[in-house]
Design a protein around this motif. Sequence first.
Motif, PDB file in Angstrom:
ATOM      1  N   GLY A 265      -0.992  -4.080  -2.015  1.00  0.00           N
ATOM      2  CA  GLY A 265       0.237  -3.406  -2.387  1.00  0.00           C
ATOM      3  C   GLY A 265       1.018  -3.964  -3.551  1.00  0.00           C
ATOM      4  N   HIS A 266       0.500  -4.949  -4.275  1.00  0.00           N
ATOM      5  CA  HIS A 266       1.346  -5.368  -5.403  1.00  0.00           C
ATOM      6  C   HIS A 266       0.654  -5.442  -6.755  1.00  0.00           C
ATOM      7  CE1 HIS A 266      -0.074  -9.488  -4.789  1.00  0.00           C
ATOM      8  NE2 HIS A 266       0.527  -9.832  -5.892  1.00  0.00           N
ATOM      9  N   GLU A 267      -0.591  -5.899  -6.789  1.00  0.00           N
ATOM     10  CA  GLU A 267      -1.195  -6.046  -8.113  1.00  0.00           C
ATOM     11  C   GLU A 267      -1.412  -4.702  -8.819  1.00  0.00           C
ATOM     12  OE1 GLU A 267      -4.713  -8.468  -8.404  1.00  0.00           O
ATOM     13  OE2 GLU A 267      -5.048  -7.768 -10.449  1.00  0.00           O
ATOM     14  N   THR A 268      -1.869  -3.708  -8.044  1.00  0.00           N
ATOM     15  CA  THR A 268      -2.116  -2.390  -8.637  1.00  0.00           C
ATOM     16  C   THR A 268      -0.837  -1.811  -9.262  1.00  0.00           C
ATOM     17  OG1 THR A 268      -1.910  -1.709  -6.336  1.00  0.00           O
ATOM     18  CG2 THR A 268      -4.088  -1.564  -7.319  1.00  0.00           C
ATOM     19  N   THR A 269       0.262  -1.893  -8.504  1.00  0.00           N
ATOM     20  CA  THR A 269       1.525  -1.355  -9.013  1.00  0.00           C
ATOM     21  C   THR A 269       1.969  -2.134 -10.250  1.00  0.00           C
ATOM     22  OG1 THR A 269       2.087  -1.100  -6.683  1.00  0.00           O
ATOM     23  CG2 THR A 269       3.825  -0.649  -8.271  1.00  0.00           C
ATOM     24  N   ALA A 270       1.833  -3.461 -10.173  1.00  0.00           N
ATOM     25  CA  ALA A 270       2.254  -4.293 -11.302  1.00  0.00           C
ATOM     26  C   ALA A 270       1.445  -3.969 -12.559  1.00  0.00           C
ATOM     27  CB  ALA A 270       2.081  -5.768 -10.938  1.00  0.00           C
ATOM     28  N   LEU A 271       0.154  -3.702 -12.374  1.00  0.00           N
ATOM     29  CA  LEU A 271      -0.672  -3.397 -13.547  1.00  0.00           C
ATOM     30  C   LEU A 271      -0.297  -2.046 -14.153  1.00  0.00           C
ATOM     31  CD1 LEU A 271      -4.116  -4.760 -12.358  1.00  0.00           C
ATOM     32  CD2 LEU A 271      -2.649  -5.685 -14.160  1.00  0.00           C
ATOM     33  N   ALA A 272      -0.044  -1.071 -13.282  1.00  0.00           N
ATOM     34  CA  ALA A 272       0.370   0.239 -13.813  1.00  0.00           C
ATOM     35  C   ALA A 272       1.650   0.067 -14.624  1.00  0.00           C
ATOM     36  CB  ALA A 272       0.576   1.227 -12.666  1.00  0.00           C
ATOM     37  N   MET A 273       2.595  -0.722 -14.104  1.00  0.00           N
ATOM     38  CA  MET A 273       3.863  -0.928 -14.816  1.00  0.00           C
ATOM     39  C   MET A 273       3.626  -1.657 -16.141  1.00  0.00           C
ATOM     40  SD  MET A 273       6.235   0.596 -13.188  1.00  0.00           S
ATOM     41  CE  MET A 273       7.379   0.183 -14.476  1.00  0.00           C
ATOM     42  N   THR A 274       2.742  -2.622 -16.148  1.00  0.00           N
ATOM     43  CA  THR A 274       2.454  -3.375 -17.377  1.00  0.00           C
ATOM     44  C   THR A 274       1.904  -2.451 -18.465  1.00  0.00           C
ATOM     45  OG1 THR A 274       1.961  -5.328 -16.075  1.00  0.00           O
ATOM     46  CG2 THR A 274       1.087  -5.282 -18.325  1.00  0.00           C
ATOM     47  N   LEU A 400      -8.018   7.652   1.159  1.00  0.00           N
ATOM     48  CA  LEU A 400      -6.987   7.717   0.120  1.00  0.00           C
ATOM     49  C   LEU A 400      -5.959   6.604   0.355  1.00  0.00           C
ATOM     50  CD1 LEU A 400      -5.646   9.763  -2.051  1.00  0.00           C
ATOM     51  CD2 LEU A 400      -4.202  10.438  -0.154  1.00  0.00           C
ATOM     52  N   CYS A 401      -5.457   6.034  -0.747  1.00  0.00           N
ATOM     53  CA  CYS A 401      -4.483   4.948  -0.648  1.00  0.00           C
ATOM     54  C   CYS A 401      -3.337   5.320   0.302  1.00  0.00           C
ATOM     55  CB  CYS A 401      -3.920   4.674  -2.038  1.00  0.00           C
ATOM     56  SG  CYS A 401      -2.628   3.431  -2.024  1.00  0.00           S
ATOM     57  N   ILE A 402      -3.084   4.472   1.265  1.00  0.00           N
ATOM     58  CA  ILE A 402      -2.010   4.773   2.233  1.00  0.00           C
ATOM     59  C   ILE A 402      -0.641   4.521   1.601  1.00  0.00           C
ATOM     60  CG2 ILE A 402      -1.695   2.506   3.360  1.00  0.00           C
ATOM     61  CD1 ILE A 402      -1.839   3.982   6.054  1.00  0.00           C
ATOM     62  N   GLY A 403      -0.630   3.695   0.534  1.00  0.00           N
ATOM     63  CA  GLY A 403       0.637   3.324  -0.101  1.00  0.00           C
ATOM     64  C   GLY A 403       0.963   4.163  -1.330  1.00  0.00           C
ATOM     65  N   ASN A 404       0.292   5.334  -1.503  1.00  0.00           N
ATOM     66  CA  ASN A 404       0.499   6.085  -2.754  1.00  0.00           C
ATOM     67  C   ASN A 404       1.959   6.508  -2.983  1.00  0.00           C
ATOM     68  OD1 ASN A 404       0.310   8.014  -0.754  1.00  0.00           O
ATOM     69  ND2 ASN A 404      -1.110   9.350  -1.833  1.00  0.00           N
ATOM     70  N   MET A 409       7.168   5.879  -5.713  1.00  0.00           N
ATOM     71  CA  MET A 409       8.623   5.715  -5.629  1.00  0.00           C
ATOM     72  C   MET A 409       9.030   4.384  -6.276  1.00  0.00           C
ATOM     73  SD  MET A 409      10.913   5.726  -2.177  1.00  0.00           S
ATOM     74  CE  MET A 409      10.364   4.269  -1.304  1.00  0.00           C
ATOM     75  N   GLU A 410       8.284   3.340  -5.957  1.00  0.00           N
ATOM     76  CA  GLU A 410       8.592   2.017  -6.514  1.00  0.00           C
ATOM     77  C   GLU A 410       8.552   2.055  -8.050  1.00  0.00           C
ATOM     78  OE1 GLU A 410       5.735  -0.837  -5.163  1.00  0.00           O
ATOM     79  OE2 GLU A 410       6.518  -2.452  -6.420  1.00  0.00           O
ATOM     80  N   MET A 411       7.525   2.694  -8.583  1.00  0.00           N
ATOM     81  CA  MET A 411       7.398   2.732 -10.047  1.00  0.00           C
ATOM     82  C   MET A 411       8.502   3.581 -10.676  1.00  0.00           C
ATOM     83  SD  MET A 411       3.307   2.623 -10.735  1.00  0.00           S
ATOM     84  CE  MET A 411       2.772   3.883  -9.646  1.00  0.00           C
ATOM     85  N   GLN A 412       8.866   4.669 -10.016  1.00  0.00           N
ATOM     86  CA  GLN A 412       9.983   5.476 -10.543  1.00  0.00           C
ATOM     87  C   GLN A 412      11.259   4.632 -10.596  1.00  0.00           C
ATOM     88  OE1 GLN A 412       9.923   8.929  -7.890  1.00  0.00           O
ATOM     89  NE2 GLN A 412       9.947  10.244  -9.690  1.00  0.00           N
ATOM     90  N   PHE A 413      11.500   3.865  -9.532  1.00  0.00           N
ATOM     91  CA  PHE A 413      12.712   3.047  -9.477  1.00  0.00           C
ATOM     92  C   PHE A 413      12.701   1.956 -10.558  1.00  0.00           C
ATOM     93  CE2 PHE A 413      13.486   3.794  -4.618  1.00  0.00           C
ATOM     94  CZ  PHE A 413      13.954   5.069  -4.906  1.00  0.00           C
TER      95      PHE A 413
END
Length: 453
Positions: A265-274, A400-404, A409-413
Motif C-alpha cells: 500500500g505505499h510504494e506503488t502510490t509513491a511511485l505514481a506520485m513521483t 484486482l487491487c483491493i486498495g484501488n 483518493m490518497e493521490m487526489q488529496f
Amino acid sequence: MQKDTLKKAKRVYIPPKNFLKITNNPLPFFMKKLKENEGFIDIGLALTHAYITNRPNIIRHVLQKNNKNYRKTDVVREVLAKDVGKGLLTSEGDYWLQQRRAIQPGFHRKRLEAISKIMIKEIRSFLDEEFDKYADTEEVIDISKEMMHLAFKIVSKALFSNGPKEEDLELIDKTVSSAQEYIVMTLRRPYLKPWYWLNGRSAEHEALKNASDKVIFDAIDERIETKERHDDLLDMLLETRYEETGEGMSRQQIKDEALILYVAGHETTALAMTWMWYLLSTHKDIEDKLLQSVEEVLGKDNPPSFADTRNLTYAMQVIEETMRLYPPAWMIDRHSLEEDEVDGFVIEKDKDILLSIYGVHHHPDYWEEPEKFDPERFTPENKKKQEPYTYLPFGGGPRLCIGNNFALMEMQFILAEMVRRYRFELVPNQKIEMNPLITLRPRYGLKVKVKRR
Ligand code: HEM
C-alpha cells in the motif's frame, strides 16, 4: 479450435552482447519484440523461459475469464511470502478467497470516508512540518524519497491511527524496505543468496522482522485491551468475521494482513506520485489547468474532503494518465496450472506468463500517440471508448487491487494539497530513467527544487 492449428509464441532470446543493458531495463527490448511478434513472445531467461504478452484479450483471459487456471509465480509465492508473510497479496486458493471476502468490506465507501479524515490530517502535517521548510529555503530534494515517506506515513496512520510511535514506525519501514531489497537482490542476482546467509544479511533481516512484528502485535493487543474504536484499518481487521463460522481473524492473521497492507500500500502510490510530479513539471500547460481546476473546487486553502473527490475530476484525469504512462505495477505475473488456449495461441501447463501492463498502456493500436502525456484521454466520454483490458494499472479479475479506491483518493488529496502550495523545478541535466523491477521506479530518483506558489 483444433490443437494442431494453434499458434505457439515465438521464442526470443536476449542477445548475449547486450545482456547487461537489456536486463537493466528490459522494457524497450520487450516492446520491440512484442511488436514484431503479434504481442505474444516466449522469452529465454537464464535457464528458464516465460511468456510475455501485451494483447488485451490474453490479459483478460488470464486475469478474469479463466483465472482459475492461473496462480501467481514462485517469485511472489516463495520469495515475497517468505519474507513478509502470508496475506492477501501473497496467498492463493481457498485461503485467499476467505481472506478477500473478509477484508473487502474494509475498503467500502463508508470506511474510506472515515479513512479520508486520517489521510488529510497526515498530509497536512507532513507538508506543514517538512515540506514548507524545503520551500522556504528552495531546497533541492529527491521527490521520490519524500513521496515514499509520505505514502508510508499515510498507510501507517490508516492502519493504526493512534500509534505506533515514530521510532517503532521506522522499524516497520526498515523491515519493509529490507524485504524489498532482499527480493530485488534475489531476482537480479540469485547466485548471491548463499552469500547473504553467510554474511548475516538474512539473520539481520529476520531480527528486523521479529522486532517489527512485535510492534504490530503490541498495537493489536493494545486495541483489543482498551476496546477503543478509531475507524481505521486495524478496527476493520479486528471486526472482520468469516461468513461460514462467524469467527474473527487470529492475532497472527491480523498481523500478517497488516504487514501486507504496508508492503502493497505505499510504494506503488509513491511511485505514481513521483512520476506525476515529473510529468507536471515538464508540462506547464497541464499543471496550470490542474491548479485552476483544483482551486475552482476547493478555493485557495480549504482542505479537500471525501465528498470533494467526485468533483476533483481533472486531478483524477491527470492521475489516470500518469499511471497509463508509468504504471507502478508494470507487469503482473501468473503461472498456468493446466494447458490453455486463447486468441489462437497455446499456453502449456506449468508456464510462467508475464502480463505487460506497460506494454498494453503504450500500445499504438489502442492509444493514439501513446508516448504523449494527455489527460484528455480520461474524460468520461473518452473513457467510454476504451476497450476492455487496455488500461489496468490496478490489475483485473478477482485479484484486482483491493486498495484501488484508497490509492486514488490518497493521490487526489496529495495532488490537490501540494499543487496549491508548491511548484517543482526539475534540476537540469539529471538522468531520468525507468528502472522496472517489481515496481517501476526512477533509477536515479527525481531531483527537484521546491518553490512556494
Ligand atoms: C497507485 C497505487 C497502487 C497500484 C498501482 C496498485 C496495483 C496493484 C495491482 C496491479 C495488483 C494486482 C496484482 C496481481 O494481480 O498480481 C494489486 C493488488 C493488491 N493491492 Fe494494490 N496497488 C496500489 C495501491 C494499493 C494500496 C494503497 C493498497 C492498500 C492499502 C493496496 C493493496 C493491495 C493488496 C492487498 C493486493 C492483493 C489483492 C488480492 O490479491 O486479493 N494496493 N495492487
